[in-house]
Design a protein around this motif. Structure first.
Motif, PDB file in Angstrom:
ATOM      1  N   SER A   1       5.410   6.439  -1.007  1.00  0.00           N
ATOM      2  CA  SER A   1       5.347   5.184  -0.264  1.00  0.00           C
ATOM      3  C   SER A   1       6.648   4.406  -0.388  1.00  0.00           C
TER       4      SER A   1
ATOM      5  N   LYS B   1       3.140   2.695  -5.575  1.00  0.00           N
ATOM      6  CA  LYS B   1       3.127   2.097  -4.232  1.00  0.00           C
ATOM      7  C   LYS B   1       3.979   0.840  -4.155  1.00  0.00           C
TER       8      LYS B   1
ATOM      9  N   ASP C   1       0.609   8.784  -1.701  1.00  0.00           N
ATOM     10  CA  ASP C   1       0.950   8.861  -0.284  1.00  0.00           C
ATOM     11  C   ASP C   1      -0.329   8.948   0.549  1.00  0.00           C
TER      12      ASP C   1
END
Length: 311
Positions: A111, A64, A156
């Motif tokens: 992400s 992320k 995600d």
């Protein structure tokens, strides 16, 4: 094979252990911090490792965030770190493609950590963000972008049916590369809620596409290839610290590192006892060389430690 509780070692054995490595790789979540809270004395331990002359790398399956964002988090929580010390899977996915000389576009199920790291190496991409089923737009009308040459699957929160369809459709072309950031099934949270990890999403797309992803995170060994290419590390003098045996400790076992499990995250002492009494080599590979309740428990030993000149 028997895991050793570091607290049971004699003072001379502790010194021998600390002198046996000069590179430290550590997982982050469950070892150094929980979410945004550092675990007791973990910053002091990691900073002390650096002070006594060790190379220190923060090795996380988190996709992320970018290296820059993780450096900022480290500094906020009082860990010394530079971008060169961070090995996160968003960065490793970008490294993997760069090392191949990849010059096409990437479809991302993931992400902004992945997209930003791809941008750093000049790779085009699309796919980050919500992609929901729209009643007025039939999903069967999807047309593949001919520029896409790779699919990357990371964490995600917007994972959806259209994303599975698009990823699998691209992967129907066997020349399209398939990269997963990691196989962590769930996150180490202190609650009764199961938070799906990236591995659950990777497995879903593997099932639909009938293809297996190349994994750049732990316990797959690309991460070590990337380290060896960019830094001088000696596996025999490297310590891997983690809280999850099927990623952190297994990586160490596969690469010939010394391994230290902390019991502040996913794996329990009961798990270790089960594996070490197993007849399966797969189970035995999960058993760490050493374990300790939490990383901060090493601090008293490190405070008075002086590296031997013969190390």
């Amino acid at each position: 094979m028997a895991a050793v509780n570091i607290k049971s070692l004699k003072e001379s054995q502790i010194g021998e252990f600390l002198n046996s490595f000069d590179t430290v790789l550590t997982d982050c979540d469950g070892v150094l911090w929980m979410e945004t809270t550092p675990l007791e004395n973990s910053p002091e331990v990691m900073n002390k490792f650096r002070d006594i002359g060790n190379q220190v790398f923060y090795v996380t399956n988190n996709s992320k965030k970018t290296r820059k964002e993780l450096v900022e988090k480290c500094k906020e929580l009082n860990f010394q770190a530079t971008e060169g010390d961070i090995l996160c899977t968003s960065y490793l996915a970008a490294c993997y493609l760069k090392d191949l000389g990849f010059d096409k576009k990437v479809y991302i199920v993931g992400s902004t950590g992945v997209s930003k790291e791809l941008e750093q190496v000049g790779i085009k991409h699309y796919g980050v963000g919500p992609d929901i089923v729209q009643k007025d737009v039939p999903y069967m009308s999807f047309q593949r972008d001919p520029e896409v040459g790779a699919v990357i699957v990371g964490f995600d929160e917007h994972f959806s049916y259209p994303k599975i369809l698009k990823a699998a459709s691209y992967l129907a072309d066997k020349t399209v590369l398939f990269i997963g950031t990691n196989r962590d099934e769930k996150f180490p949270l202190d609650s009764n809620i199961i938070v799906p990890g990236t591995g659950s999403l990777v497995r879903c797309i593997e099932t639909c596409a009938e293809r297996e992803a190349v994994i750049v995170g732990k316990p797959d060994t690309y991460i070590v290839d990337a380290l060896k290419k960019r830094y001088a590390i000696d596996p025999k003098r490297t310590l891997m610290i983690g809280d999850r045996c099927n990623t952190d400790i297994l990586l160490g076992t596969r690469c010939g590192f010394k391994t230290l499990l902390v019991l502040s995250g996913v794996t329990s002492l009961t798990d270790i006892e089960t594996w070490k009494n197993s007849d399966s080599q797969e189970d035995l590979d999960l058993v760490p060389d050493y374990y300790i309740d939490k990383l901060g428990d090493l601090l008293p030993y490190l405070k008075n430690f002086e590296r031997s000149s013969s190390a």
